[in-house]
Scaffold this motif. Structure first.
Motif, PDB file in Angstrom:
ATOM      1  N   PHE A  22       0.945  -1.293   0.152  1.00 35.78           N
ATOM      2  CA  PHE A  22       0.189   0.224  -0.202  1.00 35.78           C
ATOM      3  C   PHE A  22       0.918   1.282  -0.100  1.00 35.78           C
ATOM      4  O   PHE A  22       0.745   2.183  -0.770  1.00 35.78           O
ATOM      5  CB  PHE A  22      -0.746   0.038   1.078  1.00 35.78           C
ATOM      6  N   TYR A  23       1.740   1.219   0.714  1.00 35.82           N
ATOM      7  CA  TYR A  23       2.621   2.677   1.001  1.00 35.82           C
ATOM      8  C   TYR A  23       3.936   2.621   0.045  1.00 35.82           C
ATOM      9  O   TYR A  23       4.254   3.631  -0.235  1.00 35.82           O
ATOM     10  CB  TYR A  23       3.401   2.634   2.497  1.00 35.82           C
ATOM     11  N   MET A  24       4.395   1.297  -0.619  1.00 35.92           N
ATOM     12  CA  MET A  24       5.166   1.206  -1.625  1.00 35.92           C
ATOM     13  C   MET A  24       4.693   2.148  -2.862  1.00 35.92           C
ATOM     14  O   MET A  24       5.476   2.837  -3.500  1.00 35.92           O
ATOM     15  CB  MET A  24       5.458  -0.016  -2.158  1.00 35.92           C
ATOM     16  N   GLN A  25       3.238   1.760  -3.132  1.00 39.17           N
ATOM     17  CA  GLN A  25       2.637   2.664  -4.047  1.00 39.17           C
ATOM     18  C   GLN A  25       2.503   3.890  -3.985  1.00 39.17           C
ATOM     19  O   GLN A  25       2.974   4.718  -4.866  1.00 39.17           O
ATOM     20  CB  GLN A  25       1.328   1.873  -4.383  1.00 39.17           C
ATOM     21  N   LYS A  26       1.991   4.280  -2.557  1.00 42.08           N
ATOM     22  CA  LYS A  26       1.638   5.436  -2.293  1.00 42.08           C
ATOM     23  C   LYS A  26       2.933   6.604  -2.405  1.00 42.08           C
ATOM     24  O   LYS A  26       2.865   7.816  -2.622  1.00 42.08           O
ATOM     25  CB  LYS A  26       0.852   5.510  -0.946  1.00 42.08           C
ATOM     26  N   TRP A  27       3.997   6.011  -1.714  1.00 39.74           N
ATOM     27  CA  TRP A  27       5.068   6.808  -1.686  1.00 39.74           C
ATOM     28  C   TRP A  27       6.241   6.663  -2.658  1.00 39.74           C
ATOM     29  O   TRP A  27       7.404   7.196  -2.653  1.00 39.74           O
ATOM     30  CB  TRP A  27       5.594   6.392  -0.411  1.00 39.74           C
ATOM     31  N   ALA A  28       5.765   5.972  -3.739  1.00 38.74           N
ATOM     32  CA  ALA A  28       6.722   5.673  -4.823  1.00 38.74           C
ATOM     33  C   ALA A  28       7.340   6.960  -5.444  1.00 38.74           C
ATOM     34  O   ALA A  28       8.591   6.784  -5.868  1.00 38.74           O
ATOM     35  CB  ALA A  28       6.021   5.213  -6.192  1.00 38.74           C
ATOM     36  N   SER A  29       6.829   8.207  -5.443  1.00 42.86           N
ATOM     37  CA  SER A  29       7.334   9.224  -6.140  1.00 42.86           C
ATOM     38  C   SER A  29       8.060  10.224  -5.116  1.00 42.86           C
ATOM     39  O   SER A  29       8.555  11.187  -5.557  1.00 42.86           O
ATOM     40  CB  SER A  29       6.276  10.124  -6.955  1.00 42.86           C
ATOM     41  N   LEU A  30       8.347   9.683  -3.704  1.00 43.87           N
ATOM     42  CA  LEU A  30       8.718  10.515  -2.812  1.00 43.87           C
ATOM     43  C   LEU A  30      10.316  10.435  -2.811  1.00 43.87           C
ATOM     44  O   LEU A  30      10.843   9.390  -3.026  1.00 43.87           O
ATOM     45  CB  LEU A  30       8.250  10.163  -1.338  1.00 43.87           C
ATOM     46  N   ASP A  31      11.019  11.410  -2.443  1.00 45.93           N
ATOM     47  CA  ASP A  31      12.399  11.316  -2.265  1.00 45.93           C
ATOM     48  C   ASP A  31      12.640  10.334  -0.962  1.00 45.93           C
ATOM     49  O   ASP A  31      12.027  10.624   0.021  1.00 45.93           O
ATOM     50  CB  ASP A  31      12.998  12.981  -1.934  1.00 45.93           C
ATOM     51  N   PRO A  32      13.607   9.501  -1.437  1.00 46.76           N
ATOM     52  CA  PRO A  32      13.953   8.548  -0.326  1.00 46.76           C
ATOM     53  C   PRO A  32      14.313   9.218   1.186  1.00 46.76           C
ATOM     54  O   PRO A  32      14.134   8.743   2.215  1.00 46.76           O
ATOM     55  CB  PRO A  32      15.099   7.727  -0.818  1.00 46.76           C
ATOM     56  N   ASP A  33      14.679  10.535   1.119  1.00 48.97           N
ATOM     57  CA  ASP A  33      15.334  11.027   2.299  1.00 48.97           C
ATOM     58  C   ASP A  33      14.358  12.206   2.838  1.00 48.97           C
ATOM     59  O   ASP A  33      14.545  12.964   3.672  1.00 48.97           O
ATOM     60  CB  ASP A  33      16.790  11.746   2.056  1.00 48.97           C
ATOM     61  N   CYS A  34      13.097  12.240   2.338  1.00 48.52           N
ATOM     62  CA  CYS A  34      12.041  13.164   2.806  1.00 48.52           C
ATOM     63  C   CYS A  34      12.076  13.019   4.343  1.00 48.52           C
ATOM     64  O   CYS A  34      11.842  11.790   4.732  1.00 48.52           O
ATOM     65  CB  CYS A  34      10.653  13.090   1.869  1.00 48.52           C
ATOM     66  N   ARG A  35      11.458  14.032   4.670  1.00 51.08           N
ATOM     67  CA  ARG A  35      11.041  14.160   6.130  1.00 51.08           C
ATOM     68  C   ARG A  35       9.745  13.748   6.433  1.00 51.08           C
ATOM     69  O   ARG A  35       8.848  13.593   5.637  1.00 51.08           O
ATOM     70  CB  ARG A  35      11.448  15.408   6.817  1.00 51.08           C
ATOM     71  N   PHE A  36       9.419  13.293   7.860  1.00 50.36           N
ATOM     72  CA  PHE A  36       7.866  12.933   8.207  1.00 50.36           C
ATOM     73  C   PHE A  36       6.928  14.018   7.652  1.00 50.36           C
ATOM     74  O   PHE A  36       6.097  13.548   6.936  1.00 50.36           O
ATOM     75  CB  PHE A  36       7.919  12.742   9.453  1.00 50.36           C
TER      76      PHE A  36
END
Length: 228
Positions: A22-36
């Motif tokens: 679920f979150y792999m898909q939802k966060w796919a476009s986020l920077d790996p080092d993004c903050r909470f």
């Protein structure tokens, strides 16, 4: 040295990002080092839609279904269909210990005698509170399968000091006590913990419960999908 909140967050994200579809898909476009604080919100409607598409548990799981030991669900009043929530043993311990932290804050101890005046369904809140009372070594009594009159008798006969209920049922007990000329202010109840409904934080409802029971009211907040 205890890891920082940021380190804990990175570890959590790493686990979720590797296994939780679920979150792999939802966060796919986020920077790996993004903050909470840069994460997109997740809504109950999203979680419910995911379970509808992938029944019965959806893809918001970091472990195999066989790893989970507890199942609870919402009433379905918000999304139209109950949202199922699974916990591992360690996750359930976290939920229960959250209640125990609340107990420490409001002064519930092993000397208290706690009563739960209802039958237990699949809803999270009072299951976790009941277990927390057990772990605190309180006297704990469930009123499942009893009439309101019988529950009033249990409260009196067993010297109950803390009642856990919804606001409406705390007032239902008051109504029944008046019909039977039972003086609730003469019981040993000192605290009424309410949850599961609005009301405990409404001044008129709070005043009605506190004056009838001659006890303080604690309004407890929680959600099935986030815990107490």
């Amino acid at each position: 040295m205890k890891p920082s909140i940021l380190d804990q967050w990175r570890d959590l994200r790493r686990v979720i990002g590797q296994k939780n579809r679920f979150y792999m898909q939802k966060w796919a476009s986020l920077d790996p080092d993004c903050r909470f604080e840069q994460l997109p919100f997740t809504t109950k409607a999203e979680l419910a839609a995911n379970q509808f598409e992938f029944p019965p548990y959806g893809t918001n799981l970091a472990l195999a279904p066989s790893s989970y030991t507890r199942l609870h669900q919402t009433s379905g009043s918000t999304t139209g269909k109950p949202l199922i929530w699974l916990d591992t043993t360690s996750g359930w311990d976290w939920v229960v210990n959250s209640w125990r932290s609340t107990f420490a804050a409001i002064g519930i101890t092993s000397k208290d005698r706690c009563f739960f005046p209802f039958s237990f369904g699949p809803y999270l809140g009072f299951w976790s509170a009941f277990e927390a009372c057990v772990r605190e070594s309180c006297f704990v009594l469930s009123g499942g399968g009893m009439s309101t009159t019988m529950r009033l008798r249990q409260i009196i006969e067993h010297g109950i000091t803390v009642i856990f209920a919804t606001p409406t049922y705390a007032l239902r007990l008051v109504e029944q006590a008046r019909k039977e000329s039972v003086d609730l202010s003469a019981t040993q109840v000192k605290t009424v913990v309410v949850a599961g409904e609005p009301g405990g934080n409404i001044s008129t409802t709070k005043a009605a419960i506190e004056s009838a029971w001659n006890a303080r009211l604690i309004d407890h907040y929680g959600l099935t999908e986030v815990g107490p």
